[in-house]
Write an enzyme that holds these catalytic residues in place. Structure first.
Site, PDB file in Angstrom:
ATOM      1  N   GLU A   1      51.200  14.861 -11.186  1.00 29.76           N
ATOM      2  CA  GLU A   1      52.236  15.609 -11.702  1.00 29.76           C
ATOM      3  C   GLU A   1      52.435  15.053 -13.305  1.00 29.76           C
ATOM      4  O   GLU A   1      52.171  14.145 -13.712  1.00 29.76           O
ATOM      5  CB  GLU A   1      53.530  15.355 -11.039  1.00 29.76           C
ATOM      6  CG  GLU A   1      54.787  16.218 -11.280  1.00 29.76           C
ATOM      7  CD  GLU A   1      56.134  15.898 -10.456  1.00 29.76           C
ATOM      8  OE1 GLU A   1      55.784  15.946  -9.322  1.00 29.76           O
ATOM      9  OE2 GLU A   1      57.136  15.568 -10.942  1.00 29.76           O
TER      10      GLU A   1
ATOM     11  N   ASP B   1      55.455  15.647 -16.237  1.00 31.39           N
ATOM     12  CA  ASP B   1      56.894  15.844 -16.581  1.00 31.39           C
ATOM     13  C   ASP B   1      57.481  15.908 -17.493  1.00 31.39           C
ATOM     14  O   ASP B   1      57.588  15.004 -18.195  1.00 31.39           O
ATOM     15  CB  ASP B   1      57.939  15.285 -15.324  1.00 31.39           C
ATOM     16  CG  ASP B   1      57.616  15.188 -13.973  1.00 31.39           C
ATOM     17  OD1 ASP B   1      56.783  16.116 -13.405  1.00 31.39           O
ATOM     18  OD2 ASP B   1      57.780  14.288 -13.228  1.00 31.39           O
TER      19      ASP B   1
ATOM     20  N   GLU C   1      61.771  16.360 -18.005  1.00 26.91           N
ATOM     21  CA  GLU C   1      63.191  16.729 -17.659  1.00 26.91           C
ATOM     22  C   GLU C   1      64.153  16.676 -18.354  1.00 26.91           C
ATOM     23  O   GLU C   1      64.468  15.486 -19.158  1.00 26.91           O
ATOM     24  CB  GLU C   1      63.062  16.299 -16.117  1.00 26.91           C
ATOM     25  CG  GLU C   1      61.998  16.295 -15.152  1.00 26.91           C
ATOM     26  CD  GLU C   1      62.323  15.671 -13.886  1.00 26.91           C
ATOM     27  OE1 GLU C   1      62.584  16.391 -12.686  1.00 26.91           O
ATOM     28  OE2 GLU C   1      62.283  14.314 -13.761  1.00 26.91           O
TER      29      GLU C   1
END
Ligand SMILES: *[C@@H]1O[C@H](CO)[C@@H](O)[C@H](O)[C@H]1NC(C)=O
Length: 282
Positions: free
Chosen positions: A108, A110, A112
Site C-alpha cells: 500500500e 498512502d 491521507e
C-alpha cells in the site's frame, strides 16, 4: 512496387502509433471509464464535462469511496483534489494505492488528509506498506489551504523509488534499498487506485479530543482531472530527484514535516526500521 511497399509500411507504422497514442489517451480523466464506486452509494457523484469531476460525501449514515477497475504494477498517478472545507475535524480524505488486502500480505502507498477544526491546518499523512507491514509514516502540514482550490497530488512508483508529490513538489521519497539487503519495498503485487472520505474522530483528531461536528454534514471532497501513466516509455520509469527537486524536497522536509517515523526514538527504542539509516541520504 517498392514505394508502394514502403508507403504500406509507413501506413502501418502510423496506424500503430495512432493506436498507441489513442489507447493511452482514451478514457484519461473520465471517472466512469476508469473507476467504480466501493461504498456510499449516491454519495459518490460523477459530473462535469467528460465526466472528469467526482465528489465524495460523508454524513452520519456513511462515507464513500471509489477505486480503479484495473490494477497497475508501477506508474504515475496524478489527481487534483479539493478537501473538505470549514470544520473538517474527524474527517479523513484519502488517495492511495493498494494491492488485494485479503492476502494478509498486501502492499500500500498512502496519502491521507486528516481534517481539523476551522482555521487549523490539515495533516497530510503518508505511509508505505510492504507485505502487510506498514509503520513507515511521515506527516506534513501544507504550505497552502487545501480546501479553497484544487491541488495536484501525485504518486510516482517505479522499481527504484516511491515519490509523493504535491503540485510537482516532492514531499517524500521512499527508496528501494534491496541492493543494500533491505527487503521492504512494494514491487511484486499490482495495486489499484483507491480514494475515500470517511470519519475517524478517534484516530484523526488529536487522539479523539475533538469530535466531528455533524451539524456541518454532509462533508464533501472533490476529485478531478486524474491522469494515470503506465506507458512503457513514460517519464515515471526513471523519475528521480534532480538538483531543483532535491532542494524543494529539503525545503518541505525542513519546514513542513511534522512527524517522521525514522526520528521517533520512543517508538523504536529497540531498533529503527533498517531503511532509516539510509533515509537521510534522500
Ligand atoms: C489541528 O491543528 C492543531 C493546531 O495547529 C494541530 O496541533 C493538530 O495537529 C491539527 N490536527 C490535525 C488532525 O491535523
Amino acid at each position: 512496387m517498392g514505394t508502394l511497399y514502403r508507403h504500406g509500411k509507413m501506413f502501418v507504422l502510423m496506424v500503430l502509433l495512432g493506436l498507441m497514442v489513442s489507447s493511452s489517451a482514451y478514457g484519461a480523466g473520465n471517472f466512469y471509464d476508469t473507476f467504480e464506486s466501493t461504498f456510499g452509494g449516491h454519495r459518490v457523484q460523477i459530473f462535469g464535462l467528460g465526466n472528469r469531476d467526482l465528489s465524495l460525501s460523508l454524513d452520519q449514515g456513511s462515507g464513500s469511496g471509489f477505486r480503479s477497475k484495473k490494477e497497475y504494477l508501477f506508474g504515475r498517478i496524478d489527481m487534483q483534489m479539493k478537501l473538505v472545507a470549514g470544520n473538517s475535524a474527524g474527517t479523513v480524505t484519502t488517495l492511495y494505492l493498494s494491492s488485494d488486502q485479503s492476502t494478509g500480505r498486501h502492499d500500500e502507498i498512502d496519502f491521507e488528509f486528516l481534517g481539523n477544526v476551522s482555521g487549523q491546518p490539515y495533516t497530510l499523512h503518508t505511509n508505505v506498506f510492504s507485505q502487510g507491514q506498514g509503520n513507515r509514516e511521515q506527516q506534513f502540514h501544507l504550505w497552502f489551504d487545501p480546501t479553497t482550490n484544487f491541488h495536484t497530488y501525485s504518486i510516482v512508483w517505479n522499481p527504484k523509488l516511491i515519490m509523493f508529490l504535491v503540485d510537482e513538489t516532492p514531499i517524500r521519497v521512499f527508496r528501494n534499498y534491496e541492493n543494500r539487503g533491505i527487503m521492504f519495498f512494494p514491487k511484486n503485487q499490482p495495486q489499484r487506485i483507491y480514494a475515500s472520505l470517511w470519519e475517524a474522530d478517534d484516530w484523526a483528531t488529536q487522539g479523539g479530543l475533538v469530535k466531528t461536528d455533524w451539524s456541518k454534514a454532509p462533508f464533501k471532497a472533490f476529485y478531478r482531472n486524474f491522469n494515470i501513466d503506465t506507458s512503457t516509455n513514460g517519464a515515471w520509469k526513471n523519475h528521480d530527484l534532480d538538483a531543483t527537486s532535491r532542494n524543494r524536497l529539503r525545503w518541505v522536509q525542513k519546514n513542513y514535516l511534522i512527524y517522521d517515523y525514522c526520528s521517533d526514538w520512543k517508538r523504536f527504542s529497540q531498533a529503527f526500521p533498517p531503511e532509516c539509516k539510509h533515509s537521510k541520504l534522500l
